[in-house]
Design an enzyme around this catalytic site. Structure first.
Site, PDB file in Angstrom:
ATOM      1  N   LYS A 181     -16.712  10.865 -63.123  1.00  0.00           N
ATOM      2  CA  LYS A 181     -17.655  11.687 -62.367  1.00  0.00           C
ATOM      3  C   LYS A 181     -18.407  12.704 -63.223  1.00  0.00           C
ATOM      4  CE  LYS A 181     -17.223   9.800 -58.325  1.00  0.00           C
ATOM      5  NZ  LYS A 181     -18.348   9.203 -57.617  1.00  0.00           N
TER       6      LYS A 181
HETATM    7  N1  PMP Z   1     -11.455   6.506 -58.778  1.00  0.00           N
HETATM    8  C1  PMP Z   1     -11.360   7.840 -58.700  1.00  0.00           C
HETATM    9  C2  PMP Z   1     -10.105   8.494 -59.187  1.00  0.00           C
HETATM   10  C3  PMP Z   1     -12.408   8.585 -58.171  1.00  0.00           C
HETATM   11  O1  PMP Z   1     -12.319   9.935 -58.078  1.00  0.00           O
HETATM   12  C4  PMP Z   1     -13.568   7.907 -57.710  1.00  0.00           C
HETATM   13  C5  PMP Z   1     -14.675   8.695 -57.085  1.00  0.00           C
HETATM   14  N2  PMP Z   1     -14.466   8.953 -55.714  1.00  0.00           N
HETATM   15  C6  PMP Z   1     -13.619   6.511 -57.793  1.00  0.00           C
HETATM   16  C7  PMP Z   1     -12.543   5.851 -58.353  1.00  0.00           C
HETATM   17  C8  PMP Z   1     -14.761   5.707 -57.240  1.00  0.00           C
HETATM   18  O2  PMP Z   1     -16.013   5.953 -57.793  1.00  0.00           O
HETATM   19  P1  PMP Z   1     -17.323   5.822 -56.919  1.00  0.00           P
HETATM   20  O3  PMP Z   1     -17.423   7.066 -56.064  1.00  0.00           O
HETATM   21  O4  PMP Z   1     -18.423   5.745 -57.913  1.00  0.00           O
HETATM   22  O5  PMP Z   1     -17.227   4.617 -56.063  1.00  0.00           O
END
Ligand code: PMP
Length: 326
Positions: free
Chosen positions: A46
């Site tokens: 992120k």
């Molecule tokens: N894994 C973790 C630990 C996350 O914090 C996130 C973000 N919510 C994701 C996977 C998934 O990413 P995205 O929001 O881009 O689908």
């Protein structure tokens, strides 16, 4: 990350260019590669969207210099935005449902942000509503809204995807990734399909999550422990386009947990539950390419390990399944 060999001006210059590393418990003929996003300064994928969204919003004037961002977030996005906000001189406020890990909330505060908790039973929807209420009350406040902001997808289309394609000389047979906001998978899928329209795209969610319903699949809602992926209400996941994915696979918490422990013990990866789920799914896609069940343009599978297990030690991540999920 470790390929930087010159002094850098800012921590923001260390975001991205993360390593792509082979997952060995996969068929020899169809290698699986995982992009290790814990190498980012805020230790998750992120950081990419934190930097990308804020810089683009400042450029376009959506966010004024010295303004405030208010974001509903399960945690990693808060850390990513907080890293960027601190360096770009923006104030950051995060609205976090209570159940998410205390480590993440502690780190957001350490980076100078304010954290507001909403009741666990109100889910992400409750956090989203509260963030908009707060933004309406405060002058110069903007909600980047990772769940609907196209910049979330664009960040991965512009950075994560080209890094993967460069590393593999464009020979990517399948892309497998967990979906929270789905920004990661949508950015990768869009890039992959432009590169080769037959690239196999697999969305991953925990059993109990409801993304599967968006492709007509049967999914029964239930609680799950896997953190960062999945949805109880696909209507809030506006970025997810079922047309861009070939399949949505559900991984039970128990399998994701066993896999994250295996990844540490056998392969040296200190990754968390969403990486465990992604790894189980990616290995299965590789097996199906090897057996001819999936027709992919290249014999390779790419997945994402979004963050590190250190963020979940207080939740007993390396304990028994019952200790972790209890
Ligand atoms: N894994 C973790 C630990 C996350 O914090 C996130 C973000 N919510 C994701 C996977 C998934 O990413 P995205 O929001 O881009 O689908």
């Amino acid at each position: 990350m470790t390929t930087h060999r010159e002094p850098l001006e800012s921590v923001l210059d260390t975001i991205g260019e993360t390593p792509l590393v082979r997952v060995h418990a996969a068929p020899e003929s169809v290698p699986v590669y995982a992009k290790l996003e814990s190498f980012n300064p805020g230790a998750s994928i992120k950081d990419r969207i934190g930097k990308y969204m804020l810089e683009r919003m400042l450029e376009s004037g959506t966010l004024a210099a010295g303004g405030t961002v208010i974001e509903p977030t399960a945690g990693n996005t808060g850390i990513g935005i907080a890293v960027a906000a601190g360096q770009l001189e923006i104030d950051a406020v995060f609205v976090v449902p209570e159940r998410f890990s205390v480590e993440k909330q502690t780190l957001m505060r350490a980076l100078g942000a304010e954290v507001i908790n909403t009741p666990t039973e109100d889910g992400m929807g409750g956090a989203i509503d509260r963030a908009h209420e707060l933004a309406a009350e405060l002058d110069g406040a903007v909600v980047p809204q990772q769940f609907s902001n196209p910049l979330n997808v664009e960040a991965h289309y512009e950075t994560t995807a080209p890094e993967i394609y460069d590393a593999l000389d464009g020979e990517v047979g399948a892309v497998v990734a967990g979906c929270g906001t789905a920004g990661t998978l949508m950015g990768l899928a869009k890039y992959a399909r432009e590169h080769h329209p037959d690239t196999h795209i697999t969305a991953v969610e925990p059993e109990g999550s409801l993304y599967a319903q968006t492709k007509g699949g049967h999914a029964e809602e239930a609680d799950y422990k896997t953190e960062g992926i999945g949805t109880h209400n696909p209507a809030t996941n506006e970025l997810f386009d079922p047309e861009l994915v070939d399949e949505i696979v559900q991984i039970p918490d128990r399998e994701s947990h066993a896999e994250l422990k295996r990844l540490a013990r056998e392969e040296g990866h200190l990754v968390a539950s969403s990486a465990g789920a992604a790894s189980v799914a990616a290995r299965s896609v590789a097996e199906r390419i090897a057996s001819g069940d999936i027709d992919a343009p290249y014999d390779s599978v790419v997945t994402i390990f979004p963050d590190s297990s250190e963020r979940y030690l207080s939740k007993g991540i390396y304990g028994s399944f019952e200790e972790w999920s209890g």
